[in-house]
Each structure stands twice: as structure tokens, then as C-alpha cells.
Design an enzyme around this catalytic site. Sequence first.
Site, PDB file in Angstrom:
ATOM      1  N   SER A  85      29.982 -53.117 -30.932  1.00  0.00           N
ATOM      2  CA  SER A  85      30.383 -53.986 -32.042  1.00  0.00           C
ATOM      3  C   SER A  85      31.870 -53.846 -32.360  1.00  0.00           C
ATOM      4  CB  SER A  85      29.592 -53.648 -33.305  1.00  0.00           C
ATOM      5  OG  SER A  85      28.220 -53.679 -33.052  1.00  0.00           O
TER       6      SER A  85
HETATM    7  N1  SAH Z   1      25.382 -49.521 -31.625  1.00  0.00           N
HETATM    8  C1  SAH Z   1      25.858 -49.912 -30.315  1.00  0.00           C
HETATM    9  C2  SAH Z   1      25.851 -51.414 -30.137  1.00  0.00           C
HETATM   10  C3  SAH Z   1      24.624 -51.789 -29.523  1.00  0.00           C
HETATM   11  S1  SAH Z   1      24.377 -53.432 -28.963  1.00  0.00           S
HETATM   12  C4  SAH Z   1      27.230 -49.366 -30.028  1.00  0.00           C
HETATM   13  O1  SAH Z   1      27.847 -48.755 -30.902  1.00  0.00           O
HETATM   14  O2  SAH Z   1      27.658 -49.491 -28.888  1.00  0.00           O
HETATM   15  C5  SAH Z   1      22.634 -53.466 -29.214  1.00  0.00           C
HETATM   16  C6  SAH Z   1      21.827 -52.515 -28.372  1.00  0.00           C
HETATM   17  O3  SAH Z   1      20.463 -52.659 -28.745  1.00  0.00           O
HETATM   18  C7  SAH Z   1      21.879 -52.788 -26.876  1.00  0.00           C
HETATM   19  O4  SAH Z   1      22.260 -51.638 -26.202  1.00  0.00           O
HETATM   20  C8  SAH Z   1      20.448 -53.192 -26.532  1.00  0.00           C
HETATM   21  O5  SAH Z   1      20.043 -52.786 -25.250  1.00  0.00           O
HETATM   22  C9  SAH Z   1      19.673 -52.484 -27.610  1.00  0.00           C
HETATM   23  N2  SAH Z   1      18.335 -53.027 -27.871  1.00  0.00           N
HETATM   24  C10 SAH Z   1      17.925 -54.311 -27.857  1.00  0.00           C
HETATM   25  N3  SAH Z   1      16.623 -54.397 -28.178  1.00  0.00           N
HETATM   26  C11 SAH Z   1      16.206 -53.124 -28.418  1.00  0.00           C
HETATM   27  C12 SAH Z   1      14.967 -52.548 -28.810  1.00  0.00           C
HETATM   28  N4  SAH Z   1      13.882 -53.285 -29.014  1.00  0.00           N
HETATM   29  N5  SAH Z   1      14.892 -51.210 -28.964  1.00  0.00           N
HETATM   30  C13 SAH Z   1      15.997 -50.423 -28.762  1.00  0.00           C
HETATM   31  N6  SAH Z   1      17.191 -50.913 -28.399  1.00  0.00           N
HETATM   32  C14 SAH Z   1      17.296 -52.240 -28.229  1.00  0.00           C
END
Ligand code: SAH
Length: 212
Positions: free
Chosen positions: A65
Site C-alpha cells: 500500500s
Molecule cells: N499489508 C501488505 C499489503 C497487502 S496487499 C503490505 O504491507 O505489503 C493484500 C494481500 O492480501 C495480498 O498479499 C493478498 O495475497 C492477500 N490476500 C488476499 N486474500 C486473502 C485472504 N483471503 N487471506 C489472506 N490474505 C489474503
Amino acid sequence: MKKDIEWEKARKKMVKEQIEKRGIREEKVLKAMEKVPRHLFVPESYRIHSYEDHPLPIGEEQTISQPFIVAYMTELLELDESCTVLEIGTGSGYQSAILAEIAKEVYTVELIESLSLKAQEVLSSLGYKNIKFLIGDGTYGWKEFSPYERIIVTAASPTIPPALIEQLSNNGILVIPVGTYSQEIVRIRKRDEKIDEEILIPVRFVPLITVQ
Ligand code: SAH
């Protein structure tokens, strides 16, 4: 390749111009954002852009993000050093590091194994010992260590997953982007089984994938 001192300078500038200027005041959040080396959480080819005012790709069609959004959501959590936090969507592990700087313990769940493993490698190389990792579908939370005083979801869900409300402690706070095409940050407070909901700013997150 930049030197550490140059990355530090870029980080200070990021905090000043992107985060403080937009109204983030919580000292603990500003300090964590100044400390955590964001460039180590992005692929090498994007490193040079890691302190800029936007999200970046981290592989597997996922993103880290925008710095302001990380700071904003962290401030909304009203964290202190006694909190246990559940994070859904480990991604690069950057938000996990910010949480771990302030809270007591961070439990982070990621659906995509390769992303979790990479995040685990970076976070352990930086010496974080208060982060626990789970590879799985975070729509169902992480029951084993619940309830959590704080929960943050970093992928957008069309509705608030009921398991997350269940796993939130009394007086707990949950911060989550809700929506599909159009999304908003929602903050939930649970008080004696009553739920208060605040709808905050519009955002654009990758979707929370629910495994059937
Ligand atoms: N907080 C992260 C940003 C993550 S983007 C950072 O600082 O980099 C969102 C993330 O959620 C992705 O890695 C994606 O794979 C994950 N995601 C999507 N659906 C999910 C689920 N049902 N359970 C766990 N993770 C999930």
C-alpha cells in the site's frame, strides 16, 4: 544502489511530506514509519520508488500500500505496546513491521505462500521476533490465538467477514477496506457485543480472496 543514509533521508521526507502534512499526528506511528526500511520490502527493480506517494507491485498481482494509507490505517487502530493484533494480508510484510514496532504481538495471515515466505525472510532478517505467520484464508481469521484487541485487513472485502468480528475482543477495534469497485475504510468498535461502525475515506485495495 543508495547508501543507508540516503534511504533514511528519503524516509524522513516521506513522513514529513506525505504523512504529517496529511494530518497523521500519532507519534508512535510517525516514528515507526521513519524507522522501517520500506525499500527492503519491495522487489529490487522498484526499490528506487519505494518512498514515493503510491502503491507498488510486490509480485503475484499484489501490491504494497501507499505509505500514507499504511500510516492512516495504523493510526486508526489506536495501538499501544500492550495490544495483540491480527493482520489479514501479510503481502510484503511492511505493514506487519509497522504494527510490530508499536504493538506487543502481531499475528499475520497470507493466502499466497510465496509472499508469506518472502515476508518471513525479510522480517526475520530485520530481527522482528513478535510476528507470527500463517499461510491460509484470512477470511476466517486465526482462531487459535483469538480474541485480538486489534484487527487490520489490507485487502478489500465486499462485506465484513463474521469470523473477524467474532475474533475481536470486547472494546477491540477492526479496520478494513469494504467494497468491490468502490471501497471505503471502515472502522468497527465492539462494545459489549454492540458494533459501532464509522465509514471513513475512499480507497483502492486488491480484493480479499475467499477460498471456497
Ligand atoms: N499489508 C501488505 C499489503 C497487502 S496487499 C503490505 O504491507 O505489503 C493484500 C494481500 O492480501 C495480498 O498479499 C493478498 O495475497 C492477500 N490476500 C488476499 N486474500 C486473502 C485472504 N483471503 N487471506 C489472506 N490474505 C489474503
